[in-house]
Design an enzyme around this catalytic site. Structure first.
Site, PDB file in Angstrom:
ATOM      1  N   ASP A  16      -2.711 -12.884 -11.356  1.00 30.65           N
ATOM      2  CA  ASP A  16      -2.422 -11.647 -10.781  1.00 30.65           C
ATOM      3  C   ASP A  16      -0.857 -11.627 -11.438  1.00 30.65           C
ATOM      4  OD1 ASP A  16      -2.918  -9.784  -7.829  1.00 30.65           O
ATOM      5  OD2 ASP A  16      -0.863  -9.664  -8.907  1.00 30.65           O
ATOM      6  N   ASP A  51      -3.811  -5.597 -13.197  1.00 33.77           N
ATOM      7  CA  ASP A  51      -2.912  -6.387 -13.277  1.00 33.77           C
ATOM      8  C   ASP A  51      -3.685  -7.712 -12.754  1.00 33.77           C
ATOM      9  OD1 ASP A  51      -2.772  -6.368 -10.328  1.00 33.77           O
ATOM     10  OD2 ASP A  51      -0.620  -7.058 -10.591  1.00 33.77           O
ATOM     11  N   GLU A  52      -4.889  -7.733 -12.586  1.00 36.24           N
ATOM     12  CA  GLU A  52      -5.590  -8.901 -11.857  1.00 36.24           C
ATOM     13  C   GLU A  52      -6.933  -9.129 -12.406  1.00 36.24           C
ATOM     14  OE1 GLU A  52      -6.950  -9.290  -7.426  1.00 36.24           O
ATOM     15  OE2 GLU A  52      -5.840  -7.541  -7.974  1.00 36.24           O
TER      16      GLU A  52
HETATM   17  N1  DCP Z   1      -0.084  -0.768  -6.508  1.00 39.48           N
HETATM   18  C1  DCP Z   1      -0.176   0.757  -6.211  1.00 39.48           C
HETATM   19  N2  DCP Z   1      -0.372   0.888  -4.828  1.00 39.48           N
HETATM   20  C2  DCP Z   1      -0.485  -0.285  -3.984  1.00 39.48           C
HETATM   21  C3  DCP Z   1      -0.621  -1.361  -4.404  1.00 39.48           C
HETATM   22  C4  DCP Z   1      -0.423  -1.647  -5.805  1.00 39.48           C
HETATM   23  O1  DCP Z   1       0.200   1.575  -6.830  1.00 39.48           O
HETATM   24  N3  DCP Z   1      -0.564  -0.044  -2.460  1.00 39.48           N
HETATM   25  C5  DCP Z   1       0.160  -1.013  -8.144  1.00 39.48           C
HETATM   26  C6  DCP Z   1       1.632  -1.367  -8.247  1.00 39.48           C
HETATM   27  C7  DCP Z   1       1.581  -2.762  -8.533  1.00 39.48           C
HETATM   28  C8  DCP Z   1       0.238  -2.903  -9.131  1.00 39.48           C
HETATM   29  O2  DCP Z   1      -0.601  -1.954  -8.426  1.00 39.48           O
HETATM   30  O3  DCP Z   1       2.392  -3.201  -9.656  1.00 39.48           O
HETATM   31  C9  DCP Z   1      -0.493  -4.285  -8.956  1.00 39.48           C
HETATM   32  O4  DCP Z   1      -0.734  -4.485  -7.501  1.00 39.48           O
HETATM   33  P1  DCP Z   1      -0.619  -5.914  -6.729  1.00 39.48           P
HETATM   34  O5  DCP Z   1      -0.934  -5.902  -5.241  1.00 39.48           O
HETATM   35  O6  DCP Z   1      -0.688  -7.098  -7.453  1.00 39.48           O
HETATM   36  O7  DCP Z   1       1.251  -6.168  -6.600  1.00 39.48           O
HETATM   37  P2  DCP Z   1       2.258  -6.477  -7.569  1.00 39.48           P
HETATM   38  O8  DCP Z   1       1.731  -6.807  -8.924  1.00 39.48           O
HETATM   39  O9  DCP Z   1       3.243  -5.299  -7.905  1.00 39.48           O
HETATM   40  O10 DCP Z   1       3.317  -7.589  -6.723  1.00 39.48           O
HETATM   41  P3  DCP Z   1       2.408  -9.196  -6.653  1.00 39.48           P
HETATM   42  O11 DCP Z   1       3.647  -9.702  -7.256  1.00 39.48           O
HETATM   43  O12 DCP Z   1       2.835  -9.410  -5.241  1.00 39.48           O
HETATM   44  O13 DCP Z   1       1.304  -9.193  -7.292  1.00 39.48           O
HETATM   45 MG    MG Z   2       0.221  -8.276  -8.961  1.00 43.50          MG
END
Ligand code: DCP
Ligand code: MG
Length: 361
Positions: free
Chosen positions: A13, A108-109
């Site tokens: 992730d 991203d995952e």
């Molecule tokens: N995303 C979004 N709305 C949300 C959750 C996520 O648009 N409610 C988008 C933005 C994030 C991406 O999806 O960058 C990936 O989600 P993640 O939950 O993996 O969050 P992040 O990668 O940003 O942070 P982390 O380091 O906690 O994985």
């Molecule tokens: Mg993420």
């Protein structure tokens, strides 16, 4: 019991994905509290926040207004989905060097099954290290990895030491790990189920284990069986490559049943906004919108509508939903759950045209 050969599963992730890409491409944003999505005038919601902003409590899906209250100097940028999709393809190409068994969950995952890896490395930990290094060196970004013998544990593990983490939970650690795990961290346990479990005195995996399979099925239906096995580290779900997503839906069960139509429409609007976010993440647009309503007496109805255009904005989806809702007979009805689903995707239809064997009819 015949034990199956242990699998080697990695969950990867990306860290603060959208925000990290923005900080990479615009050096003036590095080291700054940054929100992607939303705006400094307080409108809209934050898609994600840089780790600098998270220190102040800024989180995904938070309103810009609230985010600004927590962090006065917060900077905002617009999301650039085409760039995130490009990075997503690049990370997938890195995964491909090690295995073809890749199941992406979002941009991203992804899950990787490296029980047999293409390069004969043999160690899932070494493969996870190599993938993280390639993402850092070639793409200038960081990812967190979880390594274990099933999907559920690997996913929890990747979250354990974010950012830039690598967590291995070996077979002998799985059971103790699950015993101490708070119940709302379990796969499939949303806020309403968590609440119900807490009212039964279940706060951790250890307490969940005290219930028999039948008791859990009685209380939670089919999910009960799933929870029973999950808490014992039994999750045989395979890593499914090239999953063709046929529909994306989102639903919410309410702590107290809704009585007013206005309230229901308000919740439906929130669901449409959440759905829009999910569609953006997956770069999808679809033609069929489905409304699901579960009543207080547990009966449920679903109503669908197919438009000639492909839809992907909350506005357009909500318009279809209000139309479907106005035709449902809601007189004197109490509602415990609402759901909105979109299907008939543009890319699935394209894929069907290009691969006749995928045709379902
Ligand atoms: N995303 C979004 N709305 C949300 C959750 C996520 O648009 N409610 C988008 C933005 C994030 C991406 O999806 O960058 C990936 O989600 P993640 O939950 O993996 O969050 P992040 O990668 O940003 O942070 P982390 O380091 O906690 O994985
Ligand atoms: Mg993420």
């Amino acid at each position: 019991m015949v034990s199956e050969k242990a699998r080697k599963i990695i969950h990867i992730d990306m860290d603060a994905f959208y925000a990290s890409v923005e900080q990479r491409d615009f050096p003036e944003l590095r080291g700054k509290a940054l929100a992607v999505g939303g705006s400094p005038d307080g409108r809209g919601v934050v898609a994600t926040a840089s780790y600098e902003a998270r220190k102040f409590g800024v989180r995904s899906a938070m309103s810009s207004r609230q985010a600004l209250q927590l962090c006065l100097h917060l900077l905002f940028t617009r999301p650039r989905f085409d760039v995130y999709r490009e990075v997503s393809h690049q990370i997938r190409a890195i995964f491909k060097r090690y295995t073809d068994l890749i199941e992406p969950l979002s941009l991203d995952e992804a899950y990787l099954d490296v029980t047999e890896d293409k390069q004969g490395i043999g160690s899932a930990i070494e493969i996870a290290k190599a993938i993280k290094a390639a993402i850092r060196d070639e793409l200038g970004l960081t990812a967190s990895a979880g390594v274990s013998t099933n999907k559920f544990i690997a996913k929890i593990a990747s979250d354990y030491q974010k950012p830039d983490g690598l967590t291995f939970i070996g077979p002998s650690k799985i059971v103790p790990f699950l015993e101490q795990l708070p119940i709302d961290k379990f796969f499939g346990v949303g806020k309403v189920t968590a609440q119900k479990m807490k009212s039964m005195g279940i706060h951790t995996g250890k307490e969940l284990k005290e219930f028999t399979e039948n008791e859990l099925i009685r209380r939670f239906g089919k999910s009960g069986k799933f929870f029973y096995h999950m808490v014992r580290g039994e999750d045989n779900r395979p890593v499914k490559p090239n999953r063709i997503v046929k529909s994306i839906g989102i639903e919410d069960t309410f702590e107290t049943d809704l009585k007013e139509e206005q309230e229901m429409l308000k919740e439906l609007r929130v669901l449409c906004e959440k759905l829009e976010k999910r569609l953006e993440g997956k770069a999808k647009q679809g033609r069929t919108v489905t409304l699901k309503i579960k009543f207080a007496n547990f009966t449920q109805i679903t109503r669908s509508k197919t438009s000639v255009f492909y839809l992907n904005t909350a506005e357009d989806i909500f318009q279809q939903i209000t139309d479907l809702f106005s035709k449902a007979n809601m007189k004197d009805k109490r509602v415990r759950l609402l759901g909105v689903t979109i299907s008939n995707f543009y890319d699935t239809e394209l894929e069907k045209l290009n691969n006749p064997q995928l045709r379902l009819f």
